[in-house]
Design an enzyme around this catalytic site. Structure first.
Site, PDB file in Angstrom:
ATOM      1  N   HIS A  53       0.852  -1.190   0.000  1.00  0.00           N
ATOM      2  CA  HIS A  53       0.000   0.000   0.000  1.00  0.00           C
ATOM      3  C   HIS A  53       0.888   1.241   0.000  1.00  0.00           C
ATOM      4  O   HIS A  53       2.047   1.190   0.436  1.00  0.00           O
ATOM      5  CB  HIS A  53      -0.888   0.017   1.241  1.00  0.00           C
ATOM      6  CG  HIS A  53      -1.956  -1.019   1.236  1.00  0.00           C
ATOM      7  ND1 HIS A  53      -3.093  -0.902   2.010  1.00  0.00           N
ATOM      8  CD2 HIS A  53      -2.086  -2.192   0.561  1.00  0.00           C
ATOM      9  CE1 HIS A  53      -3.874  -1.949   1.814  1.00  0.00           C
ATOM     10  NE2 HIS A  53      -3.279  -2.753   0.945  1.00  0.00           N
ATOM     11  N   GLU A  55       0.947   3.820   1.921  1.00  0.00           N
ATOM     12  CA  GLU A  55       1.441   4.187   3.244  1.00  0.00           C
ATOM     13  C   GLU A  55       2.629   3.321   3.659  1.00  0.00           C
ATOM     14  O   GLU A  55       3.611   3.828   4.210  1.00  0.00           O
ATOM     15  CB  GLU A  55       0.331   4.034   4.302  1.00  0.00           C
ATOM     16  CG  GLU A  55      -0.889   4.883   4.041  1.00  0.00           C
ATOM     17  CD  GLU A  55      -1.976   4.186   3.241  1.00  0.00           C
ATOM     18  OE1 GLU A  55      -3.150   4.489   3.468  1.00  0.00           O
ATOM     19  OE2 GLU A  55      -1.653   3.328   2.380  1.00  0.00           O
ATOM     20  N   CYS A  83      -6.190   2.067   5.541  1.00  0.00           N
ATOM     21  CA  CYS A  83      -6.911   0.868   5.968  1.00  0.00           C
ATOM     22  C   CYS A  83      -6.462   0.487   7.382  1.00  0.00           C
ATOM     23  O   CYS A  83      -5.549   1.105   7.948  1.00  0.00           O
ATOM     24  CB  CYS A  83      -6.660  -0.286   4.992  1.00  0.00           C
ATOM     25  SG  CYS A  83      -4.976  -0.948   5.058  1.00  0.00           S
ATOM     26  N   CYS A  86      -2.721  -0.419   7.510  1.00  0.00           N
ATOM     27  CA  CYS A  86      -1.845   0.753   7.431  1.00  0.00           C
ATOM     28  C   CYS A  86      -1.934   1.597   8.699  1.00  0.00           C
ATOM     29  O   CYS A  86      -0.924   2.146   9.146  1.00  0.00           O
ATOM     30  CB  CYS A  86      -2.180   1.572   6.192  1.00  0.00           C
ATOM     31  SG  CYS A  86      -1.676   0.742   4.663  1.00  0.00           S
TER      32      CYS A  86
END
Length: 151
Positions: A53, A55, A83, A86
């Site tokens: 992801h 992040e 999410c 993260c």
């Protein structure tokens, strides 16, 4: 506020890199002492890795750049609400603040599906804001998913 706009624009540039390779267009930058120390964009499909992801990519780069896993006194700018996974990584990295553009109704771990940063029994506190450049980010997301459906 002007700094928030500048750094969110930088996150949008990262999101556009994801869009170009047909990844969900989410981008992130981490800022410490007025400098960007980490950048990332979604690479989940490209890398065939569920944790790639934006992040996570930005956190990994920031840690390498400052030679520490602790990102105290830093701010993460990300185009969409992190999410749950993260949000956990943000807590573990000791990031102090998260600023995101749009809510993520299906997976958002900050205000949509969970409120991880609002839990009082954690050993680190993360403040957050959202809505910075929301319309621009929303338009990029809508354009991406329309393009994806028409493939």
């Amino acid at each position: 506020m002007n700094n928030h706009i500048f750094y969110m624009q930088q996150a949008i540039l990262e999101a556009k890199k994801a869009y170009e390779i047909m990844e969900v267009p989410i981008g992130a930058v981490i800022v410490k002492n007025g400098s960007i120390i980490g950048r990332g964009f979604n690479k989940k499909e490209t890398q065939k890795n569920p944790i790639s992801h934006a992040e996570i990519e930005a956190i990994q780069q920031a840690c390498l750049n400052i030679h520490d896993w602790r990102l105290n006194n830093s701010t993460l700018y990300v185009t969409a609400e992190p999410c749950i996974m993260c949000a956990g990584a943000i807590l573990h990295a000791r990031i102090d603040k998260v600023i995101f553009g749009v809510k993520e109704p299906k997976f958002g771990g900050i205000i949509s599906q969970d409120n991880i940063f609002d839990k009082s029994n954690l050993n680190h506190t993360v403040s957050y804001e959202y809505g910075i450049l929301e319309d621009e980010i929303s338009n990029i997301m809508k354009s991406f998913f329309k393009k994806l459906r028409n493939r």
